[in-house]
Write a protein that holds these residues in place. Structure first.
Motif: not given
Length: 305
Positions: A66-73, A84-87, A101-108
């Protein structure tokens, strides 16, 4: 403020991995399979609460993604109600890069599943990931995205496996889903021992008797402040999960069983997650991480139960 510590979305149940998707279909979990593929349904079900953590997932052993990029959208479209919680799969060769990369996308935060991903929490590769999470201030949520599958290595899910991690990296925040069920007593021991280990109610809100027993145990040793509200959506809605928690003392009515003080139940539901877990950001409406009172639109839900 009420924040749901665990919700899940996916574009297709097949993204849970081969075995988990097959089991979900056999168990005829049609509602949550369907609804979790519709992020708009999650937002509708969030009406009784203020915000929620929504999880990605990655497991190379099960071909799950379940892609982090999709969750970020999805998070970006939520008007600040989702975080967002990154897988991250600790056993993947690019785990650290995926985390950055997840940090750059704003995951917490980060989520992992030792039994499905096939690692012991003290594996040296995993320990490097935990050290990086601690450095970035990201909590680690330990949970399973679907039903247990035949290939899962269940002994890797034992809560006591995290004792050495907590001793070695004491500033890392760790959250054990479902109060570590079926190893609830182990989890309560860890919550009592380690300041930065917490647990959430996802999964157990579908099993009220087990949840009542777990909360009684936590209350008896004074560690309810280590418990976090989580519905585990789409398996349960936040509204129903809140109702279940406030109704738990029904088990003690007319019996010799003790009850759980209502203020403790409320404190679990209204726990200030960003502050308690030291998340790098807070949800919209509380950017400084401070606790706010639930809005009047939420109060009738609590009064009714």
């Amino acid at each position: 403020m009420i924040i749901d510590a665990q919700t899940r979305i996916w574009p297709s149940v097949d993204r849970l991995g081969r075995e988990s998707a097959d089991i979900a279909r056999r168990q005829q979990a049609s509602r949550w399979i369907r609804e979790s593929a519709e992020p708009g349904q999650l937002e509708l079900d969030l009406d009784p609460i203020d915000a929620a953590l929504v999880y990605g997932y990655r497991c190379e052993r099960q071909d799950a993604s379940i892609a982090n990029e999709w969750v970020a959208e999805v998070v970006a479209r939520s008007r600040g109600r989702l975080m967002g919680v990154a897988g991250v799969d600790p056993m993947s060769v690019d785990a650290i890069d995926e985390l950055d990369r997840a940090v750059d996308m704003g995951f917490v935060a980060v989520t992992v599943c030792p039994s499905d991903q096939g690692f012991h929490p003290t594996n040296s590769t995993a320990m490097r990931l935990w050290e990086r999470c601690q450095h970035l201030g990201l909590p680690v949520f330990v949970s399973r995205p679907g039903p247990p599958c035949p290939g899962a290595i269940m002994e890797f899910d034992r809560p006591l496996n995290w004792d050495e991690v907590a001793r070695s990296i004491p500033d890392l925040s760790i959250v054990l889903s479902g109060i570590g069920s079926p190893w609830v007593e182990e989890t309560l021991l860890l919550l009592q021992k380690h300041p930065r280990i917490f647990a959430d109610t996802a999964g157990l809100v579908k099993r009220p008797w087990q949840l009542f027993q777990a909360l009684l145990g936590a209350s008896s040793i004074g560690i309810t402040e280590k418990l976090l509200f989580a519905s585990g959506w789409p398996a349960e809605t936040p509204a129903k999960a809140i109702e279940t928690i406030y109704s738990l003392n029904g088990f003690s009515h007319g019996t010799q069983l003790p009850s759980i003080p209502r203020p403790l139940l409320r404190s679990i539901i209204e726990r200030d997650l960003p502050t308690v877990l030291g998340m790098p950001i807070a949800p919209s409406g509380s950017s400084d991480g401070s606790t706010t009172e639930p809005s009047t639109s939420k109060q009738p839900l609590q009064d009714e139960v």
